[in-house]
Design a protein around this motif. Structure first.
Motif, PDB file in Angstrom:
ATOM      1  N   ARG A 162       0.803  -1.277  -0.043  1.00 14.17           N
ATOM      2  CA  ARG A 162       0.242  -0.154   0.040  1.00 14.17           C
ATOM      3  C   ARG A 162       1.015   1.075  -0.083  1.00 14.17           C
ATOM      4  NH1 ARG A 162      -2.308  -3.452   3.692  1.00 14.17           N
ATOM      5  NH2 ARG A 162      -0.870  -2.912   5.089  1.00 14.17           N
ATOM      6  N   LEU A 163       0.524   2.175  -0.809  1.00 11.56           N
ATOM      7  CA  LEU A 163       1.485   3.337  -1.136  1.00 11.56           C
ATOM      8  C   LEU A 163       0.714   4.613  -0.494  1.00 11.56           C
ATOM      9  CD1 LEU A 163       2.953   2.620  -4.666  1.00 11.56           C
ATOM     10  CD2 LEU A 163       3.938   2.039  -2.333  1.00 11.56           C
ATOM     11  N   LYS A 164      -0.423   4.886  -0.749  1.00 12.90           N
ATOM     12  CA  LYS A 164      -1.373   6.094  -0.449  1.00 12.90           C
ATOM     13  C   LYS A 164      -2.510   5.826   0.111  1.00 12.90           C
ATOM     14  CE  LYS A 164       0.359  10.125  -2.669  1.00 12.90           C
ATOM     15  NZ  LYS A 164       0.232  11.368  -1.788  1.00 12.90           N
ATOM     16  N   SER A 165      -2.966   6.257   1.162  1.00 10.63           N
ATOM     17  CA  SER A 165      -4.408   5.800   1.879  1.00 10.63           C
ATOM     18  C   SER A 165      -5.458   6.585   1.292  1.00 10.63           C
ATOM     19  CB  SER A 165      -4.325   5.609   2.987  1.00 10.63           C
ATOM     20  OG  SER A 165      -5.450   5.443   3.999  1.00 10.63           O
ATOM     21  N   GLY A 175      -6.675  10.991   2.286  1.00 15.41           N
ATOM     22  CA  GLY A 175      -6.572  12.099   1.109  1.00 15.41           C
ATOM     23  C   GLY A 175      -7.354  11.828  -0.401  1.00 15.41           C
ATOM     24  N   ASN A 176      -7.113  12.401  -1.474  1.00 19.20           N
ATOM     25  CA  ASN A 176      -7.748  12.517  -2.403  1.00 19.20           C
ATOM     26  C   ASN A 176      -7.094  11.413  -3.607  1.00 19.20           C
ATOM     27  OD1 ASN A 176      -9.621  13.609  -4.270  1.00 19.20           O
ATOM     28  ND2 ASN A 176      -8.092  14.826  -5.216  1.00 19.20           N
ATOM     29  N   GLU A 177      -5.932  11.132  -3.113  1.00 15.74           N
ATOM     30  CA  GLU A 177      -5.528  10.091  -3.897  1.00 15.74           C
ATOM     31  C   GLU A 177      -5.187   8.685  -3.241  1.00 15.74           C
ATOM     32  OE1 GLU A 177      -1.630  11.431  -5.533  1.00 15.74           O
ATOM     33  OE2 GLU A 177      -2.538  13.292  -6.433  1.00 15.74           O
ATOM     34  N   THR A 178      -5.103   7.560  -4.056  1.00  7.15           N
ATOM     35  CA  THR A 178      -4.821   6.309  -3.542  1.00  7.15           C
ATOM     36  C   THR A 178      -3.612   5.867  -4.364  1.00  7.15           C
ATOM     37  OG1 THR A 178      -7.093   6.035  -2.884  1.00  7.15           O
ATOM     38  CG2 THR A 178      -5.796   3.998  -3.008  1.00  7.15           C
ATOM     39  N   ALA A 179      -2.970   4.989  -3.713  1.00 11.53           N
ATOM     40  CA  ALA A 179      -1.899   4.189  -4.765  1.00 11.53           C
ATOM     41  C   ALA A 179      -1.558   2.893  -3.982  1.00 11.53           C
ATOM     42  CB  ALA A 179      -0.790   5.085  -4.994  1.00 11.53           C
ATOM     43  N   TRP A 180      -1.173   1.910  -4.872  1.00 15.62           N
ATOM     44  CA  TRP A 180      -0.693   0.557  -4.470  1.00 15.62           C
ATOM     45  C   TRP A 180       0.195  -0.045  -5.405  1.00 15.62           C
ATOM     46  CZ3 TRP A 180      -6.622  -0.251  -3.346  1.00 15.62           C
ATOM     47  CH2 TRP A 180      -7.225  -0.238  -4.312  1.00 15.62           C
ATOM     48  N   ALA A 240       6.853  -4.877 -11.822  1.00 14.77           N
ATOM     49  CA  ALA A 240       5.994  -4.088 -10.812  1.00 14.77           C
ATOM     50  C   ALA A 240       4.961  -3.344 -11.463  1.00 14.77           C
ATOM     51  CB  ALA A 240       6.740  -3.362 -10.168  1.00 14.77           C
ATOM     52  N   ILE A 241       3.604  -3.468 -10.765  1.00 12.26           N
ATOM     53  CA  ILE A 241       2.675  -2.829 -11.456  1.00 12.26           C
ATOM     54  C   ILE A 241       2.246  -1.884 -10.297  1.00 12.26           C
ATOM     55  CG2 ILE A 241       0.159  -2.713 -12.489  1.00 12.26           C
ATOM     56  CD1 ILE A 241       1.094  -5.548 -13.630  1.00 12.26           C
ATOM     57  N   VAL A 242       2.193  -0.401 -10.811  1.00 25.38           N
ATOM     58  CA  VAL A 242       1.497   0.450  -9.813  1.00 25.38           C
ATOM     59  C   VAL A 242       0.144   1.001 -10.117  1.00 25.38           C
ATOM     60  CG1 VAL A 242       2.315   2.988  -8.804  1.00 25.38           C
ATOM     61  CG2 VAL A 242       4.045   1.282  -9.388  1.00 25.38           C
ATOM     62  N   GLY A 243      -0.650   0.932  -9.244  1.00 29.76           N
ATOM     63  CA  GLY A 243      -2.098   1.428  -9.566  1.00 29.76           C
ATOM     64  C   GLY A 243      -2.215   2.704  -8.670  1.00 29.76           C
ATOM     65  N   TRP A 244      -2.638   3.861  -9.505  1.00 32.44           N
ATOM     66  CA  TRP A 244      -2.735   5.383  -8.956  1.00 32.44           C
ATOM     67  C   TRP A 244      -3.997   5.808  -9.216  1.00 32.44           C
ATOM     68  CZ3 TRP A 244      -3.576   9.950 -11.591  1.00 32.44           C
ATOM     69  CH2 TRP A 244      -3.732  11.009 -11.026  1.00 32.44           C
ATOM     70  N   TYR A 245      -4.520   6.385  -8.238  1.00 31.57           N
ATOM     71  CA  TYR A 245      -6.172   6.777  -8.282  1.00 31.57           C
ATOM     72  C   TYR A 245      -6.281   8.245  -7.802  1.00 31.57           C
ATOM     73  CZ  TYR A 245      -5.720   1.618  -8.753  1.00 31.57           C
ATOM     74  OH  TYR A 245      -5.487   0.387  -9.141  1.00 31.57           O
ATOM     75  N   ARG A 246      -6.865   8.944  -8.387  1.00 32.75           N
ATOM     76  CA  ARG A 246      -7.203  10.282  -7.849  1.00 32.75           C
ATOM     77  C   ARG A 246      -8.736  10.575  -7.867  1.00 32.75           C
ATOM     78  NH1 ARG A 246      -4.645  14.441 -11.173  1.00 32.75           N
ATOM     79  NH2 ARG A 246      -6.525  14.037 -12.477  1.00 32.75           N
ATOM     80  N   ARG A 248       4.128  12.809  -6.421  1.00 34.29           N
ATOM     81  CA  ARG A 248       5.099  11.793  -6.622  1.00 34.29           C
ATOM     82  C   ARG A 248       4.556  10.504  -5.571  1.00 34.29           C
ATOM     83  NH1 ARG A 248      11.231  13.822  -6.341  1.00 34.29           N
ATOM     84  NH2 ARG A 248      10.763  15.512  -7.716  1.00 34.29           N
ATOM     85  N   LEU A 249       5.012   9.375  -6.026  1.00 38.75           N
ATOM     86  CA  LEU A 249       4.805   8.232  -5.159  1.00 38.75           C
ATOM     87  C   LEU A 249       6.108   7.554  -4.839  1.00 38.75           C
ATOM     88  CD1 LEU A 249       2.092   6.151  -6.947  1.00 38.75           C
ATOM     89  CD2 LEU A 249       2.065   7.105  -4.662  1.00 38.75           C
ATOM     90  N   ARG A 250       6.558   7.411  -3.566  1.00 41.39           N
ATOM     91  CA  ARG A 250       7.717   6.710  -3.423  1.00 41.39           C
ATOM     92  C   ARG A 250       7.285   5.111  -3.268  1.00 41.39           C
ATOM     93  NH1 ARG A 250      10.286   9.194   1.761  1.00 41.39           N
ATOM     94  NH2 ARG A 250      11.805   7.464   1.420  1.00 41.39           N
ATOM     95  N   LEU A 251       8.127   4.366  -4.389  1.00 42.47           N
ATOM     96  CA  LEU A 251       7.506   3.004  -4.520  1.00 42.47           C
ATOM     97  C   LEU A 251       8.246   2.059  -3.530  1.00 42.47           C
ATOM     98  CD1 LEU A 251       7.497   3.006  -8.197  1.00 42.47           C
ATOM     99  CD2 LEU A 251       5.737   3.820  -6.843  1.00 42.47           C
TER     100      LEU A 251
END
Ligand code: DGJ
Length: 739
Positions: free
Chosen positions: A639-642, A646-651, A661-667, A678-681
Motif C-alpha cells: 500500500r502506498l497512499k491511503s 486524502g484524494n489520492e490512493t496508490a498501491w 511491478a505494477i503501480v495503481g494510482w487513483y485520484r 510523486r509516489l515513493r515506490l
C-alpha cells in the motif's frame, strides 16, 4: 525455528523473526513473558515475571505479597480467583460455581501442525514447515483440561493458537467462554486498528489509541459481519505502513466473534480473541471435548505493510486450499447487475457471447435460476432449475456456455429458505426460530437450521445433484441475512447456547463435503458482498465477493482496508456499469478496470450495451489482465497512499524476482492548479533499471523508491495550454519492467 523447554519450566518458541516465551508460575498457572522480535534463548527468563507487593492486592498466593493473579501476566487466565480482568475461559459446574484453577500438567513438542477437526485452520504441507507445542492444564476439582496449542512457522513471523477443552471429570459442566487466544502484554503504548463498516462500505480502517478499560470489536449476527472483521492490529504510536512495531491478530472463524483489549490499572494490556462469549454456552458431558477456532498472531518491526504481507502469504498459501489456491483466477462475467431477476436463457447467452468475444473465460449465472425464484420472495431452498426459464435445466445452459468456449458458474444461497418454497412447506421446523415468538424475515427469507445434520445433508444432496449433473466450474455461495431468534427445534434447552457455533460448523461441514467431492470447482464465498470476508471462509473458498458496492471510488477504501489482512487473490472485484447502481456515480471505464484488476477481476454488466470503442477498451483490459494476473493476484503487495487520508490512493505489486511491478494510482476529484505529485515506490531492486509503460522513460529502482515516481498530470488542464482527458476519478496503471 525451534521450541525449547528449559529446566526453569520456560517455553521459548522462536524463528528468525519472532520469539514467544511463557513459563510455569509457582502456583502452576502459566505466566506470559514475551512476544515480539526474536531474542536470544536462555535457560531462564523468570526475571521477566514482574511482581511487586501492592497495597490492597487481592489474595496473594502462598502469603507472598508480590504474587497475585491480579497483576501477573498470564497465558490462559480465569476470573474470580483474584484476577479481575476478563478471562480466557469460564467453566460452570452443576452447583453453579464458575471458579476454576487450571494448572500445568504436561506438554508435548512435535514437528508439523495437526488439523482442527471440523474447523478451518492454517496447515503445513511438510512437517518441517512448523513446530507445535501442546500444553495440558488441568482443573483438579472438575477434571476439566485445557489443551493449549501453539504452532510456530519456519517462514512466517506468525504464531497460530487454539485451545481444546476436555471434560475428563465425572460431572457435566457448561463452557461459558473458551477464547482461542489470550495474550497479556507488559504495556499499553499502542494504537488499536480495526476494520469496520456496514453493507456496501465494508472494512474501513479505524484507528484510535488504547486507553484504560475495554476496547473491542465483535459480531452477534451469526456471521463475521459487514460491520466488524475478525482482525485487529496493535501499533506503536509511531508505527505506520512502512515502519514501527505492529502486532496483527486474526481469528479463523466465520461466526459470532470477539476481539478485545483490556488495559488494566498498571498499563498491562490483555488481548482476548475467540468465539463471542455473549450467549455462548456449550454443555460438556464427561468424555466430551470442545475445540476452539484458531487465532493467528503476526508480529512486525517494519510496519503495517510488512504485517499484511505475512498474512497474505500465510493465508494465501497455508490457509486457502485446493486446486485454485495458486492458479490465476478466471476472468468472469456475472449477470446480476446486468439483469437482476429479469432474464431468459437467450438473454443470458447474448450476454455470455459478447463477453466471450471480448475474451472473458467464465460466465456466472447469479440468483433467480431455481424453483419459483422470479423475485426475492420465493424459491430459496428449492435448488432445481426453473423450467420456465431454463428449458433444458442447468446442464442444458452449461452445455451452451461450454459450446461458446467458456466455463460455467452458478449462484447458490444454501443456508436460506423462503416461506414460499417446497422445502419450507415440507419442513417448516427446519428454520431457526424461537418457540412462541415472531420469526423475523430478512430479505423475505428465513435461516435454515444448519446445526442439524439432516438439514446440511439435504442441501448437500440438492447441490450435489446440480454440480454432478452439469458442467459447473464455479460456485458463488451467498448468504443474505443475519441470524435472529436463534433457537434449534431439536436441541434441548440446556444446549441452545450452542446453536450459533453449531450452525457455523454445519456451514463448514457442507463446504468441506462439496469442495472434496468437486475439487475442480472454484468456490467464491459471498454474504451480501462482504459479510463473511473472513479467514474461515478462505479455507474453503479462495476468493470472496468483497462488497456489493462495485463503484470504483468506493472500492478504493474497501479493497485498501481489506488488504490489511487478506491477499489480492481473495478479493472478488468487477467492472460494473456507469452510472454505478449503488451510488449512481459515473466513472471512466479505465478507472473501473484499474481498481478491479487488483482483485480476481471480472465484469458485472451487459457488454452488449457498450459502444464499439468501449468494447475495444474492454478487450484490451482483458488482454492486459491475462498477461499480468499472476503478478497482480500473487505478487508482493504494497500500500502506498491511503484513500482514508486524502484524494489520492496508490498501491503496487512486485514480482518475486523484482523484475516486474505494477503501480495503481487513483485520484478521486480533480483540482485546478494542482500540486505536483510523486509516489515513493516499494519492493523494487535498487540496481534494476525499470522501463515505465506510461512515460516511456527508464529509472533505477533506487530513484523510484527514494525520489519517487512522478504522477503529476503530464499536461495542465488550463485552457490556453490545451486540455487533457484527465478529470475526476482519474487513474493510471504504471507497468515497470526491468531492462
Ligand atoms: C447478494 C450478492 O452479494 C450479489 O452479488 C447477488 O448475488 C445477490 N445477493 C443476489 O441475490
Amino acid at each position: 525455528m525451534d521450541i525449547r523447554y528449559h529446566s526453569s519450566k520456560t517455553f521459548h518458541l522462536f524463528n528468525d523473526e519472532i520469539s514467544y516465551i511463557f513459563t510455569v508460575l509457582k502456583n502452576g498457572h502459566l505466566g506470559q513473558l514475551y512476544f515480539g522480535a526474536a531474542i536470544h534463548d536462555r535457560e531462564d527468563f523468570s526475571h521477566l515475571i514482574e511482581m511487586t507487593p501492592r497495597a490492597m492486592t487481592a489474595c496473594p498466593y502462598d502469603q507472598d505479597p508480590a504474587f497475585s493473579l491480579e497483576h501477573l501476566r498470564q497465558e490462559y487466565p480465569v476470573y474470580g480467583t483474584s484476577d479481575f480482568r476478563h478471562p480466557a475461559v469460564e467453566v460452570m459446574q452443576q452447583n453453579g460455581s464458575s471458579i476454576s484453577e487450571f494448572v500445568y500438567e504436561s506438554h508435548t513438542i512435535a514437528s508439523g501442525k495437526p488439523n482442527l477437526p471440523g474447523l478451518p485452520a492454517t496447515y503445513v504441507e511438510d512437517d518441517r514447515e512448523a513446530m507445535t507445542l501442546e500444553v495440558t492444564l488441568r482443573d483438579a476439582l472438575t477434571g476439566v483440561t485445557a489443551l493449549l496449542r501453539y504452532t510456530i512457522f519456519a517462514d512466517y513471523a506468525a504464531i497460530a493458537r487454539s485451545v481444546m477443552i476436555a471434560n475428563q471429570g465425572e460431572e457435566t459442566v457448561h463452557l461459558r467462554r473458551a477464547m482461542s487466544l489470550s495474550l497479556d502484554l507488559p504495556d499499553s503504548d499502542y494504537e488499536w486498528l480495526q476494520l469496520s463498516g456496514c453493507w456496501g462500505r465494508e472494512r474501513h480502517i479505524v484507528r484510535r489509541p488504547l486507553t484504560p478499560g475495554l476496547t473491542a470489536v465483535d459480531s452477534l449476527r451469526g456471521s463475521s459481519s459487514h460491520e466488524q472483521n475478525p482482525f485487529v492490529a496493535l501499533l506503536r504510536p509511531d508505527a505506520g505502513e512502512r515502519q514501527g512495531e505492529v502486532l496483527g491478530l486474526s481469528l479463523i472463524y466465520s461466526g459470532n466473534f470477539q476481539i478485545s483489549a483490556q488495559v488494566d490499572a498498571h498499563q498491562n494490556t490483555r488481548l482476548l480473541c475467540g468465539i463471542n462469549p455473549f450467549g455462548f454456552d456449550w454443555k460438556l458431558e464427561p468424555g466430551e471435548r470442545f475445540q476452539t477456532p484458531e487465532a493467528v498472531l503476526v508480529y512486525s518491526q517494519k510496519g503495517l505493510n510488512d504485517m499484511s504481507q505475512t498474512f497474505h502469504q500465510l493465508y494465501g498459501r497455508r490457509l486457502a486450499r485446493g486446486e485454485w489456491r495458486d492458479r490465476p483466477r478466471p476472468i468472469l462475467i456475472n449477470n446480476w447487475e446486468a439483469t437482476y431477476f429479469d432474464f431468459t436463457e437467450d438473454r443470458l447467452i447474448e450476454i455470455a457471447t459478447r463477453a466471450r468475444d471480448c475474451g472473458v473465460e467464465l460466465f456466472v449465472l447469479d440468483d433467480g435460476w431455481f424453483g419459483q425464484r422470479c423475485n426475492d420472495h420465493a424459491g430459496l431452498g428449492d435448488w432445481q432449475a426453473n423450467p420456465q426459464r431454463l428449458a433444458n435445466g442447468i446442464s442444458g445452459l452449461a452445455q451452451r456456455i461450454e459450446g461458446l468456449g467458456m466455463k460455467f458458474g452458478l449462484w447458490f444461497e444454501p443456508e436460506m429458505v423462503n416461506e414460499d418454497s417446497d422445502l419450507y412447506r415440507a419442513h417448516p421446523d427446519w428454520v431457526l426460530r424461537t418457540p412462541g415468538r415472531n420469526a423475523c424475515v430478512g430479505r423475505h427469507q428465513l435461516v435454515l437450521d444448519f446445526s442439524r445434520p439432516e438439514v446440511v445433508d439435504n442441501l448437500y444432496q440438492q447441490m450435489s445433484v446440480i454440480l454432478g449433473g452439469a458442467k459447473v466450474s464455479y460456485v458463488k455461495w451467498d448468504m443474505n441475512r443475519s441470524i435472529t431468534e436463534c433457537y434449534s427445534a431439536v436441541l434441548p434447552p440446556d444446549r441452545q447456547g450452542e446453536v450459533f457455533h453449531r450452525y457455523i460448523l454445519g456451514v463448514y461441514n457442507l463446504y468441506e463435503r462439496l469442495t472434496s467431492r468437486f475439487p475442480h470447482v472454484l468456490f467464491e464465498s459471498c454474504a451480501s458482498g462482504g459479510a463473511r470476508f473472513d479467514p474461515g471462509m478462505l479455507y474453503y473458498a479462495p476468493q470472496c465477493w468483497t462488497s456489493d458496492d462495485s463503484d470504483a471510488v468506493e472500492r478504493l477504501k474497501i479493497q485498501y482496508g481489506t488488504s490489511l489482512c487478506y491477499p489480492v487473490s481473495s478479493m472478488g472485484a468487477h467492472v460494473s456499469v456507469s452510472p454505478n447502481h449503488q451510488v449512481m456515480r459515473s466513472t471512466p471505464l479505465h478507472t473501473r478496470a484499474n481498481v478491479a484488476c487488483f482483485g480476481t477481476f471480472g465484469y458485472e454488466l451487459d457488454l452488449n450495451k457498450l459502444t464499439p470503442s468501449e468494447l475495444e477498451e474492454v478487450k484490451e483490459q482483458i488482454r492486459f489482465m491475462k498477461e499480468y494476473r499472476s503478478l497482480l493476484q500473487f505478487g508482493t503487495f504494497y500500500r502506498l497512499k491511503s484513500p482514508f487520508e486524502g484524494n489520492e490512493t496508490a498501491w503496487m505489486v512486485v514480482s518475486a524476482d523484482q523484475k516486474t511491478a505494477i503501480v495503481g494510482w487513483y485520484r478521486v476529484l480533480n483540482q485546478a492548479n494542482k500540486d505536483f505529485s510523486r509516489l515513493r515506490l516499494e519492493g523494487l531492486n535498487p540496481d534494476f533499471c525499470y522501463q515505465n509503460s506510461v512515460t516511456g522513460t527508464a529509472h533505477y529502482g533506487d530513484e523510484l523508491m527514494r525520489c519517487g515516481l512522478i504522477t503529476s498530470d503530464p499536461v495542465s488542464p488550463l485552457s490556453e495550454l490545451g486540455r487533457t482527458d484527465s478529470g475526476d476519478f482519474e487513474s493510471r496503471l504504471y507497468i515497470l519492467k526491468a531492462k
